[in-house]
Scaffold this active site. Structure first.
Site, PDB file in Angstrom:
ATOM      1  N   PRO A 105      42.544  25.938  37.472  1.00  0.00           N
ATOM      2  CG  PRO A 105      41.095  26.731  35.802  1.00  0.00           C
ATOM      3  CD  PRO A 105      41.602  27.037  37.185  1.00  0.00           C
ATOM      4  CB  SER A 134      41.703  22.160  33.229  1.00  0.00           C
ATOM      5  OG  SER A 134      41.704  22.293  31.834  1.00  0.00           O
ATOM      6  CE1 TYR A 157      40.156  27.868  28.132  1.00  0.00           C
ATOM      7  CE2 TYR A 157      40.865  25.584  28.198  1.00  0.00           C
ATOM      8  CZ  TYR A 157      41.105  26.926  28.440  1.00  0.00           C
ATOM      9  OH  TYR A 157      42.299  27.311  28.987  1.00  0.00           O
ATOM     10  CB  THR A 183      38.253  30.095  30.670  1.00  0.00           C
ATOM     11  OG1 THR A 183      38.448  29.360  31.877  1.00  0.00           O
ATOM     12  CG2 THR A 183      39.543  30.797  30.298  1.00  0.00           C
ATOM     13  CE  LYS A 258      41.415  30.601  35.455  1.00  0.00           C
ATOM     14  NZ  LYS A 258      42.174  30.528  34.220  1.00  0.00           N
ATOM     15  CG  HIS A 282      44.754  31.618  30.513  1.00  0.00           C
ATOM     16  ND1 HIS A 282      43.434  31.417  30.193  1.00  0.00           N
ATOM     17  CD2 HIS A 282      45.333  30.398  30.372  1.00  0.00           C
ATOM     18  CE1 HIS A 282      43.240  30.143  29.871  1.00  0.00           C
ATOM     19  NE2 HIS A 282      44.388  29.503  29.985  1.00  0.00           N
TER      20      HIS A 282
HETATM   21  C1  LIG Z   1      50.108  24.834  31.797  1.00  0.00           C
HETATM   22  C2  LIG Z   1      48.897  25.663  32.066  1.00  0.00           C
HETATM   23  C3  LIG Z   1      47.659  25.211  31.648  1.00  0.00           C
HETATM   24  C4  LIG Z   1      46.526  25.964  31.922  1.00  0.00           C
HETATM   25  N1  LIG Z   1      45.308  25.458  31.557  1.00  0.00           N
HETATM   26  C5  LIG Z   1      44.201  26.178  31.814  1.00  0.00           C
HETATM   27  C6  LIG Z   1      42.935  25.664  31.463  1.00  0.00           C
HETATM   28  O1  LIG Z   1      42.805  24.570  30.958  1.00  0.00           O
HETATM   29  N2  LIG Z   1      41.852  26.446  31.712  1.00  0.00           N
HETATM   30  C7  LIG Z   1      41.962  27.691  32.297  1.00  0.00           C
HETATM   31  O2  LIG Z   1      40.943  28.370  32.505  1.00  0.00           O
HETATM   32  N3  LIG Z   1      43.155  28.176  32.663  1.00  0.00           N
HETATM   33  C8  LIG Z   1      44.269  27.447  32.444  1.00  0.00           C
HETATM   34  N4  LIG Z   1      45.475  27.933  32.829  1.00  0.00           N
HETATM   35  C9  LIG Z   1      45.546  29.222  33.577  1.00  0.00           C
HETATM   36  C10 LIG Z   1      45.420  28.981  35.079  1.00  0.00           C
HETATM   37  O3  LIG Z   1      44.124  28.566  35.422  1.00  0.00           O
HETATM   38  C11 LIG Z   1      45.733  30.250  35.882  1.00  0.00           C
HETATM   39  O4  LIG Z   1      44.925  31.288  35.415  1.00  0.00           O
HETATM   40  C12 LIG Z   1      47.196  30.658  35.804  1.00  0.00           C
HETATM   41  O5  LIG Z   1      48.045  29.541  35.760  1.00  0.00           O
HETATM   42  C13 LIG Z   1      47.552  31.506  37.019  1.00  0.00           C
HETATM   43  O6  LIG Z   1      48.816  32.035  36.876  1.00  0.00           O
HETATM   44  P1  LIG Z   1      50.143  31.409  37.545  1.00  0.00           P
HETATM   45  O7  LIG Z   1      50.503  30.215  36.733  1.00  0.00           O
HETATM   46  O8  LIG Z   1      51.109  32.531  37.411  1.00  0.00           O
HETATM   47  O9  LIG Z   1      49.831  31.078  38.984  1.00  0.00           O
HETATM   48  C14 LIG Z   1      46.628  27.200  32.599  1.00  0.00           C
HETATM   49  C15 LIG Z   1      47.886  27.639  33.027  1.00  0.00           C
HETATM   50  C16 LIG Z   1      49.005  26.880  32.789  1.00  0.00           C
HETATM   51  C17 LIG Z   1      50.332  27.361  33.307  1.00  0.00           C
END
Ligand SMILES: Cc1cc2nc3c(=O)[nH]c(=O)nc-3n(C[C@H](O)[C@H](O)[C@H](O)COP(=O)(O)O)c2cc1C
Length: 385
Positions: A105, A134, A157, A183, A258, A282
């Site tokens: 997400p 997300s 969230y 999360t 998560k 995250h």
């Molecule tokens: C721009 C951005 C927004 C994100 N938004 C969410 C979110 O809304 N909810 C969530 O659980 N994780 C969020 N994440 C974390 C991702 O789900 C994931 O855990 C993470 O991007 C994995 O790492 P990587 O970017 O190195 O592949 C976000 C990550 C990024 C980069």
């Protein structure tokens, strides 16, 4: 036209912005690994949104560690096997996936491409990959479900206002989402220095589009439509077991935690009936722990003892990273930023190509190291540097 005039005309054409826009460097075929999408996406994404995408926390050390830690684990290649036919499928919650790779997400995807989550959903559908949507999606889950061809897994969230959380859970439930991802690593806001250097919602330029308040941010995201957000003080809040029990009583969706990174929490998740775990920090955007998720994975796997699926994300950039995580006991492996680089650079085809590249890398490595079944890779295939 004389030869000189022809050459001058061609030179002029080659240097024109029109040709630059179609320059070979910008073509999708020229992207050989996921990193090749990064500069192309950066050119197209507003610098404030780019900072939001790329940021870690404090000194961005955990963000870097996530990828570096993979590079400290080596693969042991076995020979004398016929690997012309291999099996890349993974089984999660009784469903067989074409590949262990899933889509994490990522919020507000219209900040990266006008089609945002819809483009991601179409790509995930075309490639048969599990998508997690997300809570902060720029498009409502019911429209994303149409683009995806079925309801995605939904990430929640829990804000500090319970009525808001209830509103979101009910919508995911009525959209038919089979799995709710809780999360649990975002109880408080984090220190995203790189993002703040790039600009924040307090800046005048950001305020031309955004309102700098919790209610304002919620208003921008359609999942909050119809909810009374006036009492919520934060987008995210603490998730206690008491809240999880209340969510459990509200829905039949499977619950996945998560952000679990320790054996203690993993054991408690199993004891309290959580259906799955995603080992995640995250993408290095929450605590600056200096610990890559691939380093946290073994203790979680050990505590879970195969009773529920353990998935992993953060720092996965290569097919070899996927195999390393599987070898250490992950059932499935997620990516965040890499597919957003593909989205930002080329929209849906970019997301598809990122998925394909990782899959091709994984297949090639499996064939070379003698792994016939990705789900059967184990500790014998790896060694620590
Ligand atoms: C721009 C951005 C927004 C994100 N938004 C969410 C979110 O809304 N909810 C969530 O659980 N994780 C969020 N994440 C974390 C991702 O789900 C994931 O855990 C993470 O991007 C994995 O790492 P990587 O970017 O190195 O592949 C976000 C990550 C990024 C980069």
């Amino acid at each position: 036209m004389s030869e000189t005039a022809r050459r001058m005309f061609l030179r002029h054409l080659l240097m024109s912005p029109l040709m630059a826009a179609q320059s070979p460097e910008a073509s999708i075929e020229r992207c050989l690994d996921v990193f090749d999408f990064m500069p192309l996406a950066q050119k197209k994404i507003m610098k404030w949104h780019w900072a939001y995408l790329q940021t870690g926390v404090d000194g961005d050390l955990t963000l870097k560690r996530n990828s570096e830690a993979f590079q400290e684990i080596q693969l042991r290649a076995r020979r004398f096997l016929d690997t012309s036919r291999i099996d890349t499928t993974a089984e999660v919650f009784g469903e067989r996936w074409a590949s262990p790779l899933f889509i994490c997400p990522v919020g507000s995807q219209q900040a990266f491409h006008p089609e945002g989550e819809l483009a991601t959903a179409r790509a995930a559908k075309a490639r048969g990959r599990q998508m997690i949507l997300s809570n902060m999606t720029s498009t409502h889950v019911r429209d994303v479900s149409k683009a995806y061809g079925r309801p995605p897994w939904y990430q929640l969230y829990v804000s500090d206002d319970w009525s808001v959380a209830t509103h979101i859970v009910k919508q995911a439930d009525s959209a038919g989402c089979p799995v709710l991802i809780l999360t649990v690593d975002s109880a408080v806001g984090s220190n995203r220095v790189t993002m703040r250097r790039g600009g924040t919602k307090a800046d005048a330029v950001c305020q031309s589009c955004h309102v700098n308040s919790t209610a304002g941010y919620m208003k921008e995201h359609p999942m909050y439509d119809g909810a009374d957000t006036s009492k919520a003080r934060g987008l995210t809040g603490f998730i206690t077991w008491e809240m999880i029990d209340r969510i459990r009583a509200m829905t039949k969706m499977r619950l996945v935690a998560k952000g679990v990174v320790t054996r203690e929490d993993a054991a408690e998740c199993v004891a309290r009936g959580i259906d799955g775990i995603i080992v995640s920090n995250h993408g290095g955007r929450q605590e600056e722990s200096l610990r890559g998720t691939i380093e946290s994975l073994p203790e979680v796997v050990e505590a879970v003892k195969g009773r529920i699926p353990v998935m992993l994300d953060s720092g996965v950039r290569r097919g070899t990273d996927i195999l390393t995580a599987l070898a250490l006991g992950a059932t499935a492996v997620g990516i965040g930023r890499p597919y957003i680089w593909g989205l930002g650079a080329f929209g849906q085809p970019g997301v598809e190509r990122v998925i394909d590249i990782l899959h091709e890398e994984m297949i090639l490595t499996m064939k070379m190291i003698g792994v016939l079944q990705s789900s059967a890779i184990g500790a014998a295939s790896i060694v620590r540097k």
